[in-house]
Scaffold this motif. Sequence first.
Motif, mmCIF file in Angstrom:
data_model
loop_
_atom_site.group_PDB
_atom_site.id
_atom_site.type_symbol
_atom_site.label_atom_id
_atom_site.label_comp_id
_atom_site.label_asym_id
_atom_site.label_seq_id
_atom_site.Cartn_x
_atom_site.Cartn_y
_atom_site.Cartn_z
ATOM 1 N N ILE A 32 0.636 -1.394 0.074
ATOM 2 C CA ILE A 32 -0.202 0.208 0.157
ATOM 3 C C ILE A 32 0.505 1.477 -0.032
ATOM 4 O O ILE A 32 0.721 2.064 -0.750
ATOM 5 C CB ILE A 32 -0.976 0.034 1.077
ATOM 6 C CG1 ILE A 32 -1.992 -0.983 1.010
ATOM 7 C CG2 ILE A 32 -1.752 1.372 1.628
ATOM 8 C CD1 ILE A 32 -3.366 -1.300 2.251
ATOM 9 N N VAL A 33 1.856 1.351 0.744
ATOM 10 C CA VAL A 33 3.411 2.685 1.107
ATOM 11 C C VAL A 33 3.799 2.978 -0.311
ATOM 12 O O VAL A 33 3.790 3.764 -1.064
ATOM 13 C CB VAL A 33 4.026 2.342 2.013
ATOM 14 C CG1 VAL A 33 5.027 3.247 2.264
ATOM 15 C CG2 VAL A 33 2.672 2.561 3.501
ATOM 16 N N ASP A 36 1.644 4.656 -3.348
ATOM 17 C CA ASP A 36 1.120 5.054 -2.438
ATOM 18 C C ASP A 36 2.576 6.310 -2.916
ATOM 19 O O ASP A 36 2.302 7.381 -3.297
ATOM 20 C CB ASP A 36 1.188 5.696 -1.065
ATOM 21 C CG ASP A 36 1.005 6.810 -0.695
ATOM 22 O OD1 ASP A 36 -0.165 7.133 -1.685
ATOM 23 O OD2 ASP A 36 0.395 7.366 0.179
ATOM 24 N N TRP A 41 -2.132 5.921 -6.018
ATOM 25 C CA TRP A 41 -3.650 6.222 -4.937
ATOM 26 C C TRP A 41 -4.416 7.186 -4.800
ATOM 27 O O TRP A 41 -5.538 7.578 -6.103
ATOM 28 C CB TRP A 41 -3.892 5.775 -3.607
ATOM 29 C CG TRP A 41 -2.981 4.808 -2.915
ATOM 30 C CD1 TRP A 41 -2.005 3.764 -2.456
ATOM 31 C CD2 TRP A 41 -4.349 3.136 -3.195
ATOM 32 N NE1 TRP A 41 -1.783 3.050 -2.283
ATOM 33 C CE2 TRP A 41 -3.290 2.547 -2.944
ATOM 34 C CE3 TRP A 41 -4.810 2.745 -3.456
ATOM 35 C CZ2 TRP A 41 -3.186 0.938 -2.825
ATOM 36 C CZ3 TRP A 41 -5.225 1.213 -3.590
ATOM 37 C CH2 TRP A 41 -4.171 0.602 -2.799
ATOM 38 N N VAL A 86 -9.082 1.718 1.535
ATOM 39 C CA VAL A 86 -7.129 1.301 1.175
ATOM 40 C C VAL A 86 -6.737 2.995 1.054
ATOM 41 O O VAL A 86 -6.015 3.064 1.639
ATOM 42 C CB VAL A 86 -6.871 0.666 0.298
ATOM 43 C CG1 VAL A 86 -5.464 0.965 0.596
ATOM 44 C CG2 VAL A 86 -7.556 -1.436 1.545
ATOM 45 N N GLY A 87 -7.065 3.190 0.124
ATOM 46 C CA GLY A 87 -6.497 4.430 -0.313
ATOM 47 C C GLY A 87 -6.933 5.746 -0.224
ATOM 48 O O GLY A 87 -6.158 6.488 0.231
ATOM 49 N N ARG A 90 -4.939 5.341 3.631
ATOM 50 C CA ARG A 90 -2.914 5.100 3.160
ATOM 51 C C ARG A 90 -2.291 5.901 4.357
ATOM 52 O O ARG A 90 -1.777 5.517 3.981
ATOM 53 C CB ARG A 90 -2.989 5.396 1.550
ATOM 54 C CG ARG A 90 -3.382 6.955 1.204
ATOM 55 C CD ARG A 90 -2.704 6.561 -0.275
ATOM 56 N NE ARG A 90 -2.413 8.355 -0.550
ATOM 57 C CZ ARG A 90 -3.306 9.019 -0.834
ATOM 58 N NH1 ARG A 90 -5.071 8.325 -0.792
ATOM 59 N NH2 ARG A 90 -3.440 9.993 -1.028
ATOM 60 N N VAL A 93 -1.808 3.608 7.123
ATOM 61 C CA VAL A 93 -0.582 2.304 6.531
ATOM 62 C C VAL A 93 0.177 2.971 7.088
ATOM 63 O O VAL A 93 1.409 2.780 7.067
ATOM 64 C CB VAL A 93 -1.325 1.886 5.578
ATOM 65 C CG1 VAL A 93 -0.277 0.765 5.617
ATOM 66 C CG2 VAL A 93 -2.665 0.982 5.492
ATOM 67 N N ARG A 94 0.908 4.341 6.463
ATOM 68 C CA ARG A 94 1.873 5.080 6.143
ATOM 69 C C ARG A 94 2.441 5.022 7.412
ATOM 70 O O ARG A 94 3.418 4.540 8.000
ATOM 71 C CB ARG A 94 2.024 6.332 5.628
ATOM 72 C CG ARG A 94 3.206 6.434 5.520
ATOM 73 C CD ARG A 94 3.079 8.353 4.260
ATOM 74 N NE ARG A 94 2.933 7.646 3.146
ATOM 75 C CZ ARG A 94 4.131 7.245 2.486
ATOM 76 N NH1 ARG A 94 5.009 7.055 2.600
ATOM 77 N NH2 ARG A 94 3.723 7.135 0.725
ATOM 78 N N ASP A 131 -2.059 12.877 5.462
ATOM 79 C CA ASP A 131 -3.238 12.223 4.294
ATOM 80 C C ASP A 131 -4.034 11.822 5.175
ATOM 81 O O ASP A 131 -5.092 12.331 5.216
ATOM 82 C CB ASP A 131 -2.448 11.602 4.239
ATOM 83 C CG ASP A 131 -1.355 11.405 2.671
ATOM 84 O OD1 ASP A 131 -1.739 12.447 2.581
ATOM 85 O OD2 ASP A 131 -0.774 10.378 2.617
ATOM 86 N N ARG A 135 -8.096 13.282 4.728
ATOM 87 C CA ARG A 135 -9.318 12.499 3.664
ATOM 88 C C ARG A 135 -10.524 12.496 4.020
ATOM 89 O O ARG A 135 -11.455 11.830 3.582
ATOM 90 C CB ARG A 135 -8.184 10.833 4.846
ATOM 91 C CG ARG A 135 -9.425 10.704 6.570
ATOM 92 C CD ARG A 135 -8.705 9.929 7.024
ATOM 93 N NE ARG A 135 -9.755 8.391 6.709
ATOM 94 C CZ ARG A 135 -11.136 8.300 6.957
ATOM 95 N NH1 ARG A 135 -11.215 9.425 7.819
ATOM 96 N NH2 ARG A 135 -11.565 6.625 6.448
#
Length: 343
Positions: A32-33, A36, A41, A86-87, A90, A93-94, A131, A135
């Motif tokens: 995912i990262v 990105d 994304w 997910v996008g 993100r 996640v990062r 981010d 969001r």
Amino acid sequence: MTAVTPLVHPHSAIGDFTIRDVIEGQTAGQLIVAADDWGWWTTLLGGNTIAPTTGIQHTVAEGLVRAGFLVRRGHRYQLTHTGHDVGKNRGFVRVAVRGWEPTFRQLSDSPHREYIPAATEPGEVARGCTDIARRRPEIFEAIGHAIATGEPGCTIDLGCADAGRVTALAGIAERERFLGVDIEDGVIAAATAELDARGLGERITLLAGSVQPEPTPPAWLAEVDRDTVTTAMSFFLLHQLASDGDGIAAVLRGWMDWFPNLRRLVIGDGYLLEAPSWTQQPWFSPTYEIYHAVTGVRLWTRHEYEQAFADLGWIVRRRLEDHTMLVTTILELPRLSGPSADG
């Protein structure tokens, strides 16, 4: 014949956390990262598709397909419903996969310590936090419109990270001037260069330094026209400053002393939400809680934040929740406030 006791009870609760979740979750997080960093994304969330051009890009894309985040259409890939989530998320996640990883890595060598000092990747944390904040565009619109109400002044972001928030708000409150302060010199230097390249250097000024109120004012404060600051913001930082200092009210009181004409606060932070098991908490809450527990930083409940606001005379103008634990509160002094409202 002796019966063999199974390692996992066949009727385990559906919400149990499994070894598969651990291993495949780590793999998915890295993919995912990486996606990105390649800008995928942003492209996909804009309604477009992506077309990998190299071997490694194809490998990552296929991994994201197998994880359920992308679907292949010929030579191109588009988002699934889960991939859209997910996008949008993100940033979380990062922060967890890249930003906080150096801290967790210290655990193995620190079994006899009470706490572990935070050791982050500042650039990854800064980008991830921006981010996360962005969001939900409607939250930024609410903040921007509140700032734009009445006479223009100066808004300061205390702990501004990579200046993504003030940059976004500058596009909404077009008559406002903005300041950003962050303790990470390198992050500030990179963000300043980016603002100058975009022609925003005159409206947005960035300074490096601590925003923790101390008996001696920080050096950067001497560079600021303190009387012009009418709005102070802070995101994802107040909990740590309050833990290191004398609580939430003490930090806010210090900021009020720095800026005598302050009339608005915007506080975005994570609230403490505890549960016996991770699967009973909103996602990311366990990671947030454990990270701060190992670094010795106290987290605070919604009641504790609201009590501190009330004790200092601030009125809740709007409260905007983002994935349960993250709450942005727009506060004003009574002379400016109308009826309070939840968002």
